[in-house]
Design a protein around this motif. Structure first.
Motif, PDB file in Angstrom:
ATOM      1  N   UNK A   1       0.824  -1.214   0.000  1.00 23.00           N
ATOM      2  CA  UNK A   1       0.000   0.000   0.000  1.00 23.00           C
ATOM      3  C   UNK A   1       0.850   1.252   0.000  1.00 23.00           C
ATOM      4  N   UNK A   2       1.909   1.261   0.802  1.00 22.97           N
ATOM      5  CA  UNK A   2       2.810   2.413   0.836  1.00 22.97           C
ATOM      6  C   UNK A   2       3.523   2.569  -0.504  1.00 22.97           C
ATOM      7  N   UNK A   3       3.895   1.459  -1.117  1.00 25.28           N
ATOM      8  CA  UNK A   3       4.544   1.525  -2.425  1.00 25.28           C
ATOM      9  C   UNK A   3       3.589   2.089  -3.483  1.00 25.28           C
ATOM     10  N   UNK A   4       2.307   1.704  -3.414  1.00 24.99           N
ATOM     11  CA  UNK A   4       1.304   2.289  -4.320  1.00 24.99           C
ATOM     12  C   UNK A   4       1.150   3.784  -4.056  1.00 24.99           C
ATOM     13  N   UNK A   5       1.178   4.198  -2.790  1.00 26.56           N
ATOM     14  CA  UNK A   5       1.092   5.627  -2.450  1.00 26.56           C
ATOM     15  C   UNK A   5       2.259   6.386  -3.062  1.00 26.56           C
ATOM     16  N   UNK A   6       3.449   5.808  -3.002  1.00 26.59           N
ATOM     17  CA  UNK A   6       4.614   6.453  -3.603  1.00 26.59           C
ATOM     18  C   UNK A   6       4.456   6.571  -5.116  1.00 26.59           C
TER      19      UNK A   6
END
Length: 153
Positions: free
Chosen positions: A101-106
């Motif tokens: 999820x954090x990687x998608x946010x980035x």
């Protein structure tokens, strides 16, 4: 550039940036209508939605505003791994999903850089979504300022 064209531009760049995400490329991408992007059962979906079009200087008559602010939602949905609801989920799997999820946010943050230099923009917070209906993901808003106002005939 009108709000729909801006949404298409962001959608296309979001797809490119998600290819570098820990969670991987998406299978489906769209400019989505309505007031939300539902948790479709399609795994790996990206969407951009026009959330609001606001006159920068409100006026009393047609054509009074000289420009508009457009708020867009960038959304990514991913499938949650099958899990027996009567058992505690594996903590390693949950940690990996949080990291994805954090990687998608980035990836969403990088996609915002495609907004043309003619416009200023204000990013909003990324918010996680789900897991609900077997889908989890996140939504990020961005407001793009000073789009040209349509003229009255």
């Amino acid at each position: 550039m009108n709000p729909y064209e801006l949404a298409e531009l962001l959608r296309d760049e979001l797809v490119v940036q998600l290819e570098q995400s820990r969670a991987g490329a998406v299978q489906l991408a769209t400019v989505h209508p309505g007031d939300m992007v539902p948790a479709y059962s399609t795994c790996a979906m990206a969407a951009v939605r026009v959330a609001a079009i606001t006159p920068q200087v409100p006026g009393a008559g047609c054509g009074t505003p000289t420009s508009w602010d457009v708020t867009l939602d960038l959304a990514v949905n991913r499938c949650y791994p099958e899990n027996d609801p009567s058992r505690t989920p594996d903590m390693g799997v949950l940690a990996d999903l949080a990291n994805c999820g954090v990687s998608d946010a980035e990836a969403m943050m990088r996609a915002l850089c495609v907004v043309p230099d003619d416009y200023t923009w204000t990013p909003g917070a990324w918010r996680p979504v789900g897991p609900q209906g077997g889908v989890y993901g996140g939504v990020m808003q961005v407001t793009v300022h000073d789009l040209d106002a349509p003229c009255c005939p």
